[in-house]
Motif scaffolding. Structure first.
Motif, PDB file in Angstrom:
ATOM      1  N   GLU A 409       0.838  -1.194   0.000  1.00  0.00           N
ATOM      2  CA  GLU A 409       0.000   0.000   0.000  1.00  0.00           C
ATOM      3  C   GLU A 409       0.878   1.251   0.000  1.00  0.00           C
ATOM      4  OE1 GLU A 409      -3.636   2.037   2.601  1.00  0.00           O
ATOM      5  OE2 GLU A 409      -2.846   0.057   3.136  1.00  0.00           O
ATOM      6  N   GLY A 410       0.614   2.150  -0.931  1.00  0.00           N
ATOM      7  CA  GLY A 410       1.378   3.386  -1.009  1.00  0.00           C
ATOM      8  C   GLY A 410       2.793   3.205  -1.541  1.00  0.00           C
ATOM      9  N   ALA A 411       3.015   2.168  -2.335  1.00  0.00           N
ATOM     10  CA  ALA A 411       4.354   1.926  -2.889  1.00  0.00           C
ATOM     11  C   ALA A 411       4.816   3.112  -3.732  1.00  0.00           C
ATOM     12  CB  ALA A 411       4.338   0.659  -3.741  1.00  0.00           C
ATOM     13  N   THR A 412       6.094   3.490  -3.593  1.00  0.00           N
ATOM     14  CA  THR A 412       6.659   4.631  -4.316  1.00  0.00           C
ATOM     15  C   THR A 412       7.580   4.150  -5.429  1.00  0.00           C
ATOM     16  OG1 THR A 412       8.605   4.807  -2.883  1.00  0.00           O
ATOM     17  CG2 THR A 412       6.592   5.966  -2.181  1.00  0.00           C
ATOM     18  N   LEU A 413       7.917   5.057  -6.334  1.00  0.00           N
ATOM     19  CA  LEU A 413       8.845   4.712  -7.406  1.00  0.00           C
ATOM     20  C   LEU A 413      10.243   4.442  -6.857  1.00  0.00           C
ATOM     21  CD1 LEU A 413       7.886   7.113 -10.346  1.00  0.00           C
ATOM     22  CD2 LEU A 413       7.240   4.730  -9.984  1.00  0.00           C
ATOM     23  N   PHE A 414      10.611   5.077  -5.749  1.00  0.00           N
ATOM     24  CA  PHE A 414      11.906   4.777  -5.130  1.00  0.00           C
ATOM     25  C   PHE A 414      11.960   3.320  -4.688  1.00  0.00           C
ATOM     26  CE2 PHE A 414      14.315   4.327  -1.114  1.00  0.00           C
ATOM     27  CZ  PHE A 414      15.594   4.549  -1.617  1.00  0.00           C
ATOM     28  N   GLN A 415      10.900   2.862  -4.038  1.00  0.00           N
ATOM     29  CA  GLN A 415      10.873   1.471  -3.580  1.00  0.00           C
ATOM     30  C   GLN A 415      10.910   0.493  -4.748  1.00  0.00           C
ATOM     31  OE1 GLN A 415       7.262   1.962  -1.327  1.00  0.00           O
ATOM     32  NE2 GLN A 415       8.347   1.918   0.635  1.00  0.00           N
ATOM     33  N   ILE A 416      10.164   0.793  -5.805  1.00  0.00           N
ATOM     34  CA  ILE A 416      10.178  -0.074  -6.985  1.00  0.00           C
ATOM     35  C   ILE A 416      11.569  -0.072  -7.623  1.00  0.00           C
ATOM     36  CG2 ILE A 416       9.318  -0.276  -9.363  1.00  0.00           C
ATOM     37  CD1 ILE A 416       6.579   0.575  -8.300  1.00  0.00           C
ATOM     38  N   GLY A 417      12.212   1.094  -7.657  1.00  0.00           N
ATOM     39  CA  GLY A 417      13.545   1.194  -8.241  1.00  0.00           C
ATOM     40  C   GLY A 417      14.605   0.411  -7.501  1.00  0.00           C
ATOM     41  N   LEU A 418      14.396   0.131  -6.204  1.00  0.00           N
ATOM     42  CA  LEU A 418      15.382  -0.619  -5.420  1.00  0.00           C
ATOM     43  C   LEU A 418      15.576  -2.045  -5.919  1.00  0.00           C
ATOM     44  CD1 LEU A 418      14.553   0.506  -1.757  1.00  0.00           C
ATOM     45  CD2 LEU A 418      16.608   1.054  -3.083  1.00  0.00           C
ATOM     46  N   ALA A 419      14.642  -2.533  -6.740  1.00  0.00           N
ATOM     47  CA  ALA A 419      14.782  -3.883  -7.279  1.00  0.00           C
ATOM     48  C   ALA A 419      16.039  -4.002  -8.142  1.00  0.00           C
ATOM     49  CB  ALA A 419      13.550  -4.244  -8.110  1.00  0.00           C
ATOM     50  N   THR A 420      16.423  -2.926  -8.819  1.00  0.00           N
ATOM     51  CA  THR A 420      17.577  -2.983  -9.725  1.00  0.00           C
ATOM     52  C   THR A 420      18.900  -3.121  -8.984  1.00  0.00           C
ATOM     53  OG1 THR A 420      16.375  -1.755 -11.427  1.00  0.00           O
ATOM     54  CG2 THR A 420      18.777  -1.784 -11.581  1.00  0.00           C
ATOM     55  N   PRO A 421      19.235  -2.285  -7.986  1.00  0.00           N
ATOM     56  CA  PRO A 421      20.492  -2.512  -7.259  1.00  0.00           C
ATOM     57  C   PRO A 421      20.501  -3.830  -6.486  1.00  0.00           C
ATOM     58  CG  PRO A 421      19.227  -0.716  -6.258  1.00  0.00           C
ATOM     59  CD  PRO A 421      18.601  -1.013  -7.579  1.00  0.00           C
ATOM     60  N   THR A 422      19.338  -4.276  -6.033  1.00  0.00           N
ATOM     61  CA  THR A 422      19.272  -5.581  -5.360  1.00  0.00           C
ATOM     62  C   THR A 422      19.715  -6.685  -6.312  1.00  0.00           C
ATOM     63  OG1 THR A 422      17.429  -4.816  -4.001  1.00  0.00           O
ATOM     64  CG2 THR A 422      17.777  -7.187  -4.121  1.00  0.00           C
ATOM     65  N   SER A 423      19.237  -6.606  -7.544  1.00  0.00           N
ATOM     66  CA  SER A 423      19.637  -7.573  -8.561  1.00  0.00           C
ATOM     67  C   SER A 423      21.131  -7.482  -8.853  1.00  0.00           C
ATOM     68  CB  SER A 423      18.837  -7.333  -9.839  1.00  0.00           C
ATOM     69  OG  SER A 423      19.332  -8.098 -10.907  1.00  0.00           O
ATOM     70  N   SER A 424      21.668  -6.275  -8.924  1.00  0.00           N
ATOM     71  CA  SER A 424      23.092  -6.095  -9.244  1.00  0.00           C
ATOM     72  C   SER A 424      23.987  -6.720  -8.186  1.00  0.00           C
ATOM     73  CB  SER A 424      23.419  -4.606  -9.392  1.00  0.00           C
ATOM     74  OG  SER A 424      22.749  -4.045 -10.504  1.00  0.00           O
ATOM     75  N   VAL A 425      23.602  -6.613  -6.921  1.00  0.00           N
ATOM     76  CA  VAL A 425      24.391  -7.221  -5.846  1.00  0.00           C
ATOM     77  C   VAL A 425      24.501  -8.724  -6.054  1.00  0.00           C
ATOM     78  CG1 VAL A 425      24.413  -7.762  -3.381  1.00  0.00           C
ATOM     79  CG2 VAL A 425      23.901  -5.439  -4.136  1.00  0.00           C
ATOM     80  N   VAL A 426      23.382  -9.370  -6.343  1.00  0.00           N
ATOM     81  CA  VAL A 426      23.374 -10.818  -6.563  1.00  0.00           C
ATOM     82  C   VAL A 426      24.237 -11.183  -7.773  1.00  0.00           C
ATOM     83  CG1 VAL A 426      21.927 -12.812  -7.133  1.00  0.00           C
ATOM     84  CG2 VAL A 426      21.115 -11.095  -5.481  1.00  0.00           C
ATOM     85  N   GLN A 427      24.132 -10.400  -8.843  1.00  0.00           N
ATOM     86  CA  GLN A 427      24.891 -10.686 -10.059  1.00  0.00           C
ATOM     87  C   GLN A 427      26.392 -10.516  -9.847  1.00  0.00           C
ATOM     88  OE1 GLN A 427      21.776  -8.168 -12.267  1.00  0.00           O
ATOM     89  NE2 GLN A 427      22.770  -9.247 -13.932  1.00  0.00           N
ATOM     90  N   ILE A 428      26.793  -9.519  -9.057  1.00  0.00           N
ATOM     91  CA  ILE A 428      28.222  -9.324  -8.773  1.00  0.00           C
ATOM     92  C   ILE A 428      28.769 -10.516  -7.994  1.00  0.00           C
ATOM     93  CG2 ILE A 428      29.866  -7.955  -7.430  1.00  0.00           C
ATOM     94  CD1 ILE A 428      28.196  -5.484  -8.187  1.00  0.00           C
ATOM     95  N   ILE A 429      28.015 -10.996  -7.028  1.00  0.00           N
ATOM     96  CA  ILE A 429      28.443 -12.165  -6.250  1.00  0.00           C
ATOM     97  C   ILE A 429      28.652 -13.358  -7.179  1.00  0.00           C
ATOM     98  CG2 ILE A 429      27.720 -13.841  -4.507  1.00  0.00           C
ATOM     99  CD1 ILE A 429      26.265 -11.505  -3.094  1.00  0.00           C
ATOM    100  N   LEU A 430      27.728 -13.558  -8.113  1.00  0.00           N
ATOM    101  CA  LEU A 430      27.867 -14.659  -9.074  1.00  0.00           C
ATOM    102  C   LEU A 430      29.103 -14.473  -9.950  1.00  0.00           C
ATOM    103  CD1 LEU A 430      24.141 -15.112 -10.231  1.00  0.00           C
ATOM    104  CD2 LEU A 430      25.466 -16.617  -8.728  1.00  0.00           C
ATOM    105  N   CYS A 431      29.381 -13.238 -10.363  1.00  0.00           N
ATOM    106  CA  CYS A 431      30.549 -12.965 -11.203  1.00  0.00           C
ATOM    107  C   CYS A 431      31.855 -13.259 -10.464  1.00  0.00           C
ATOM    108  CB  CYS A 431      30.541 -11.506 -11.668  1.00  0.00           C
ATOM    109  SG  CYS A 431      29.340 -11.143 -12.964  1.00  0.00           S
ATOM    110  N   ILE A 432      31.925 -12.865  -9.193  1.00  0.00           N
ATOM    111  CA  ILE A 432      33.141 -13.114  -8.404  1.00  0.00           C
ATOM    112  C   ILE A 432      33.373 -14.611  -8.258  1.00  0.00           C
ATOM    113  CG2 ILE A 432      34.173 -12.876  -6.116  1.00  0.00           C
ATOM    114  CD1 ILE A 432      32.742 -10.154  -5.915  1.00  0.00           C
ATOM    115  N   ILE A 433      32.306 -15.341  -7.979  1.00  0.00           N
ATOM    116  CA  ILE A 433      32.431 -16.800  -7.848  1.00  0.00           C
ATOM    117  C   ILE A 433      32.892 -17.411  -9.171  1.00  0.00           C
ATOM    118  CG2 ILE A 433      31.147 -18.951  -7.481  1.00  0.00           C
ATOM    119  CD1 ILE A 433      29.337 -17.353  -5.546  1.00  0.00           C
TER     120      ILE A 433
END
Length: 445
Positions: A409-433
């Motif tokens: 309820e009341g979701a903002t564009l900032f909160q929706i945008g956080l999905a992208t850096p969250t994904s990048s963190v996971v992808q960097i971990i995979l790249c290092i491995i």
């Protein structure tokens, strides 16, 4: 045609001297794409801007998939040039032309007649539906020029020439801006005028590239007999390019999913995300330039048996890209409103776009690392891994996070945008491995 050997000399100097023209070309290409949204926003209004935002997001997906597939040409030609195989490089280029001619025909045959269906799938706001459909139909009809431009750019990068694409995209940028001003501001053609200007500019860019190729000596052997599919080249190009293209398709699908979710929030939010995505292209320019440059650098050096230079280039790239990433992060977080105001005069759109850009400010730092790793893996031909990490980032992280947040309820564009850096963190971990695993295998061999 000034080509550059990437297998000799100081690594950082060679990498930066190659990357700077790539960066400038990407900057002009970003300005080329941004012109549509800026001029439409200034002279046509929010409805037309929403149509351009949704339609350009779709064609950004098409372009990124094609760019991913052309990476197969860059890597294959780069390996051949690095190994001194001029004839093989020529055959690869001819094969690439044939492959992408088929791709252009298929994309055009699908997108142009299906523009209304595609606009509906994008959940284009009802008020901006016809504008979105018009933009998709016209750009679909000009797909051949989008494909040709990317193939030519891939060839130039593969042979070590990053300056010629800079010149041709500069010409296209000027023509697109003039076309937008004439058709949108002058003739009030809205989204349709912006699409016509875009396609026309791409066509001129391709023509200029072909004229330059004909007038200059080439570092590979090429004749009309090369314009046929060579089995070895087809296999080599598709082996590298197909996984990257699929990865780009899935990643861009996740961004389309964000656009679809936001379109359901209203016209203002739809236009705001379109504006923010255009700003993000500029914020990510250095990282994108390094990804393309490291791919070409690694391909040539691996072809010449200089894997040590490839590894060092990766870490030089990460260090220098991080400095730019920090600066872009601060700019997005604190100056997002000013950046958004370049694209829109609507205060509500500007405010909403800044919310979204704050999340991307975090991602500016992360992509400096991620894109360098992806460029390295692409240049090494490890594109199956590139596809895997892209799928994980898009479908296991970005899409689920966006879906969950959108139901708050009341979701903002900032909160929706956080999905992208969250994904990048996971992808960097995979790249290092993956990097550690590949280096361990190499040391064993």
């Amino acid at each position: 045609m000034r080509t550059q050997s990437l297998t000799r000399g100081n690594i950082l100097t060679a990498l930066i001297s190659f990357a700077v023209p790539v960066l400038l070309a990407l900057l002009l290409q970003a300005a080329y794409g941004a012109a549509d949204l800026i001029i439409v926003g200034r002279f046509a209004g929010t409805l037309e801007q929403s149509g351009v935002a949704s339609g350009s997001q779709l064609f950004n997906t098409v372009t990124m998939v094609i760019t991913g597939l052309t990476m197969g040409v860059t890597v294959f030609v780069g390996n051949a040039i690095g190994a001194g195989k001029r004839t093989l490089a020529g055959k690869a280029i001819g094969t690439g032309i044939v492959i992408f001619a088929v791709v252009a025909i298929l994309v055009t045959a699908f997108t142009a007649p299906s523009s209304r269906v595609l606009a509906s799938m994008l959940h284009a706001p009802e008020e901006a539906f016809s504008q979105t459909s018009d933009y998709i139909r016209i750009c679909g009809m000009g797909t051949v020029f989008i494909v040709a431009y990317n193939v030519i750019g891939a060839v130039f990068r593969g042979i070590g020439d990053s300056r010629t694409p800079l010149l041709t995209v500069a010409i296209a940028c000027v023509i697109n801006i003039v076309g937008d001003l004439v058709l949108v501001a002058g003739f009030d053609m809205g989204a349709a005028g912006a699409a016509i200007a875009t396609v026309g500019a791409q066509a001129v860019s391709v023509l200029c590239s072909l004229l330059l190729i004909r007038r200059r000596p080439l570092p590979f052997s090429f004749s009309l007999s090369c314009l046929r599919p060579d089995g070895v080249c087809v296999k080599g190009i598709l082996r590298v390019g197909t996984p990257i293209a699929l990865q780009e398709l899935l990643v861009q699908f996740s961004f389309l999913f964000i656009q679809v979710i936001v379109n359901g929030m209203g016209v203002t939010e739809s236009a705001a995300v379109g504006v923010a995505e255009k700003v993000c292209v500029f914020l990510m320019l250095v990282s994108s330039a390094y990804m393309q440059s490291i791919s070409a650098f690694v391909a040539q050096n691996n072809g010449a048996g200089r894997a040590d230079r490839s590894r060092k280039a990766l870490f030089y790239g990460i260090r220098t890209a991080l400095m730019a990433g920090l600066a872009m992060s601060a700019l997005a977080f604190f100056g997002g409103s000013a950046l958004s105001a370049v694209f829109s005069s609507d205060p509500a759109v500007i405010q909403a776009a800044h919310q979204y850009l704050k999340a991307y400010g975090i991602d500016c730092i992360l992509t400096a690392v991620l894109f360098c790793f992806l460029g390295y893996f692409n240049g090494c031909g490890r594109t199956m891994f590139v596809m895997f990490q892209g799928i994980v980032g898009a479908f296991c992280v970005r899409i689920p996070v966006v879906w969950l947040i959108s139901h708050l309820e009341g979701a903002t564009l900032f909160q929706i945008g956080l999905a992208t850096p969250t994904s990048s963190v996971v992808q960097i971990i995979l790249c290092i491995i993956a990097y550690r695993v590949y280096q361990k295998k190499r040391s064993v061999l």
